[in-house]
Structure formats: C-alpha cells, structure tokens
Design an enzyme around this catalytic site. Structure first.
Site, PDB file in Angstrom:
ATOM      1  N   SER A 145       0.832  -1.200   0.000  1.00 33.29           N
ATOM      2  CA  SER A 145       0.000   0.000   0.000  1.00 33.29           C
ATOM      3  C   SER A 145       0.869   1.255   0.000  1.00 33.29           C
ATOM      4  O   SER A 145       1.666   1.455  -0.913  1.00 33.29           O
ATOM      5  CB  SER A 145      -0.951  -0.027   1.204  1.00 33.29           C
ATOM      6  OG  SER A 145      -1.870   1.038   1.140  1.00 33.29           O
ATOM      7  N   ASP A 210     -10.401  -4.304  -4.800  1.00 28.26           N
ATOM      8  CA  ASP A 210      -9.832  -3.385  -3.807  1.00 28.26           C
ATOM      9  C   ASP A 210     -10.656  -2.101  -3.784  1.00 28.26           C
ATOM     10  O   ASP A 210     -10.764  -1.404  -4.804  1.00 28.26           O
ATOM     11  CB  ASP A 210      -8.373  -3.084  -4.163  1.00 28.26           C
ATOM     12  CG  ASP A 210      -7.618  -2.415  -3.031  1.00 28.26           C
ATOM     13  OD1 ASP A 210      -8.227  -1.611  -2.306  1.00 28.26           O
ATOM     14  OD2 ASP A 210      -6.421  -2.686  -2.878  1.00 28.26           O
ATOM     15  N   HIS A 239      -8.389  -4.896  -0.134  1.00 25.77           N
ATOM     16  CA  HIS A 239      -7.143  -4.209   0.153  1.00 25.77           C
ATOM     17  C   HIS A 239      -6.359  -4.847   1.301  1.00 25.77           C
ATOM     18  O   HIS A 239      -5.131  -4.818   1.299  1.00 25.77           O
ATOM     19  CB  HIS A 239      -7.420  -2.732   0.485  1.00 25.77           C
ATOM     20  CG  HIS A 239      -6.195  -1.881   0.543  1.00 25.77           C
ATOM     21  ND1 HIS A 239      -5.447  -1.573  -0.575  1.00 25.77           N
ATOM     22  CD2 HIS A 239      -5.568  -1.275   1.594  1.00 25.77           C
ATOM     23  CE1 HIS A 239      -4.422  -0.810  -0.225  1.00 25.77           C
ATOM     24  NE2 HIS A 239      -4.462  -0.620   1.090  1.00 25.77           N
TER      25      HIS A 239
END
Length: 400
Positions: A145, A210, A239
């Site tokens: 991320s 996501d 995610h």
C-alpha cells in the site's frame, strides 16, 4: 500550499494507541514486545536512528537456511505489532530473513509521519541490514500500500537490489482520491514516475475488488515496469485480505524461487543468470599471441617484392626499346597476334566461372533459379569462340 499540507497531513493513519509496547528482558538484556503473544527467540527488536533525527522501531526475523532477506514496508493503518505474526509466517514459508520497521510517528517510533521521513526510515532500516551482513544484491524490497512509496524510492536510489514486490501499491497519493492525468508538484509518493526507473525484477500483487486503492493502480504500475514478473491479480481480493488467499503465498514462493536462481553479474549492476568471470588466457592463447608478430614481419618483408617487381618492369622497358629497332618488326607483330588470340580463348572459361559464382549467389539468396541464365551464357561463349577462330585464321594468312 494549503493543498500540499492537507494532502501530507491526511495521507497517514498510524494506529492510535500503538498495538505494542517495548520492554527489556532482564535475563538477556534484549528488547521485546510486551503485548505480542508467542514471542520467538529468532526475532530481534531494534531501535534505529534516522538521518532526520527520529528513532524508529524495527524487528528482524531470522531464518536458518535463508539466502535472501526481505525489507518490508507495511501499509498505512498498521504497525509492526499488528504485522508481527505475518512477518514471522512469511519468514518461515518463504525461507527468508525479514526486517519490518515502523515509520516515524507509527507504533513506538518518534517523530511525525511524512513522505520524507519514510524515505529516511527505510534508509535507516537498510543500514541496519548491512550491520547483519546482508548485501544489497541479496535484498528484496517489499512495499505494501503506502509502503510502496518508500520501497520504490530506495529501489531507484540504490539500483542493485535483487527484486521488488509491490503489494496493493498506489500510483501516487493524490491518485488514490482523484483521477489525475499529470503528476502535480504537491503530490506524494509519485510511484508512477519512479517505477520505469527500477532495473530489478518487479512483482505486483493486487486484488481485483480493492475498494481502498483501485486495482487499476497495480495494473498500471505493472505495465510501466522495466523488468516485469508475472503479476498476481487476486480475483475478489480486497485491500487488506490478500494474505488469506492460497494463491498469495504460492505465488510468492514461486517468485522467491525464481529470484534465488538469479546471480549478480560480474559488474554487480544488474542480475542475470550464468555470470562468467574473466579467465586468464591459457597457454594455447598465449602461443597464438606470440605467433602473431611473425605475420607482421612477413608484412614488413613484402615491400621487397615490390622492388623486384619494379626492376622487372624496368627490364621489360629496355626489352621493348630494343624491340622497337628490330628489323623483323612485322613478323614479331604477327606472333603477338597469335598470343592475343590464344589469350582470348581463355575468356569463355572466365565467363563460365563468373556465371557459376553468380549462380551460387543467386541460389543462396533464393532470388530465382540460376539455370534460366545458362542458355544466354552458352550462346555468348559460342560467339566468342567463333570470333577467336576468325582472328586465328586471319593471323595465319598474314604469316604466309
């Protein structure tokens, strides 16, 4: 300026309160996490100083048979206390050493989170790996991320890393919220501009569902990679749950296995298999080198043939001069005609040889069938022979 400050301020969400505390073991004197169950002896808890004056917390997981080390930059709303069990499991299943660290302002790390601080944080973490004897060529950068930002920054700053893994990565901070066609000056983590500069293999993992960072981010980054590895698009993955899918660990194992087979090149700039070092020349090569100057001596001796050629030409000139005053000029000229006629009979043979060579070239390139030209060449040879016979007959008559 207001937009720049706000984007930096709201890009980071450290867990509050932190998920762990640090205590010192009275028996060993080593630091450990107080709020983590199933503590392990193969995990070192560390505090590292950054060049920006902050002190960050890191954990190093050792594997007895590891040949590679993963430097893991975690996601936005997590700290290494929450990542503890994921780190240890990855180390076991992938057979790698793993170092995870908290960004400035995360967990028990001091300072405030910012883009530039995270760059200083990952730099301090890598320097810690060097203290363990880990080389850059044996290190895999793993960015999850927002962690894809510092991972790619270090990858382009130090180009000798073995590989990069991007887990649910972002194109840039602003692109997570807005569809921006061009990179704006106040944007952060401009991964879209950095990924083409990474020279080592890159694995991209992203979930197709996501809802935090669009799947399009991972796909676009993979498209821009210079050294692409087979990506992992987890169907239905979100995610924060990609580790729960069986293909996640399976694909990572496959990637690590492939990366282990790559060996650093002789110059250490990139990674290619079958690197061969420069070898000293053997005796045969030395003998060849020693024999080469003899050809130079031969070349130096060649001008002597030129001198002999000039002397021969001068002799021919004197012979011609004497022949010019010879009383039997007519008979000598007729003899010369015979010689010319005999030489002219050699022309058909030369023409045939030239044709054969041309035919070989035509066949070699496959332009056409060279046999189609033989008839014309044969007719030409016949006409030349007839002409030569006429000249011989005329010369014979002049002698009479």
């Amino acid at each position: 300026m207001g937009n720049a400050r706000s984007s930096s301020k709201f890009a980071f969400f450290p867990p509050n309160p932190p998920s762990y505390n640090i205590i010192v073991d009275e028996e060993t004197g080593k630091m450990k996490f107080s709020d983590v169950n199933y503590r392990r002896d193969d995990v070192d808890v560390l505090k590292l100083s950054t060049k920006r004056g902050n002190e960050i917390v890191a954990m190093y997981v050792k594997h007895p048979s590891a040949s590679l080390t993963v430097l893991y930059s975690h996601g936005n709303a997590a700290d290494i206390g929450q990542m503890y069990h994921i780190y240890t499991k990855l180390s076991v299943h992938l057979k790698v050493n793993l170092l995870g660290y908290d960004y400035s302002g995360y967990g028990q790390s001091t300072g405030k989170p910012s883009e530039q601080n995270t760059y200083a944080d990952i730099e301090a973490a890598f320097k810690c790996l060097e203290m363990y004897g880990v080389k850059q060529e044996d290190t895999i950068l793993y960015g999850q991320s927002v962690g894809s930002g510092p991972a790619l920054e270090l990858a382009i700053r130090l180009p000798h890393f073995r590989a990069v893994v991007l887990h649910s990565p972002i194109l840039s901070g602003l692109r997570v919220v807005y569809q921006v066609k061009r990179t704006l000056w106040f944007d952060i983590y401009k991964n879209i501009d950095k990924i083409p500069l990474v020279d080592c293999p890159v694995l991209v993992i992203h979930g197709t569902e996501d809802d935090v960072v669009s799947f399009s981010h991972g796909k676009r980054l993979w498209e821009l990679c210079k050294e692409k590895y087979e990506p992992l698009w987890i169907k239905g993955g979100n995610h924060c749950n990609l580790e729960l899918y069986p293909e996640f660990l399976r694909h990572l194992r496959k990637f690590i296995s492939a990366i282990e087979k790559l060996q650093p090149t002789c110059n250490g700039l990139d990674l290619k298999p079958n690197c061969q070092s420069h070898q000293a020349p053997n005796n045969a090569d030395l003998n060849k080198e020693k024999s080469r100057p003899s050809t130079d001596y031969k070349d130096k001796g060649r001008p002597s043939f030129g001198h002999r050629e000039k002397s021969r030409l001068s002799t021919d000139s004197r012979d011609k001069a004497r022949a010019s005053i010879d009383k039997r000029e007519k008979s000598r000229r007729s003899t010369d005609r015979h010689m010319k006629a005999r030489n002219s009979t050699d022309h058909p043979e030369r023409a045939r040889n030239s044709f054969d060579r041309m035919g070989d070239m035509v066949r070699s390139v496959g332009l056409c069938n060279a046999d189609c030209l033989k008839q014309t060449a044969a007719e030409e040879r016949t006409s030349i022979v007839d002409h030569n016979r006429k000249e011989q007959y005329t010369s014979s008559r002049s002698l009479l």
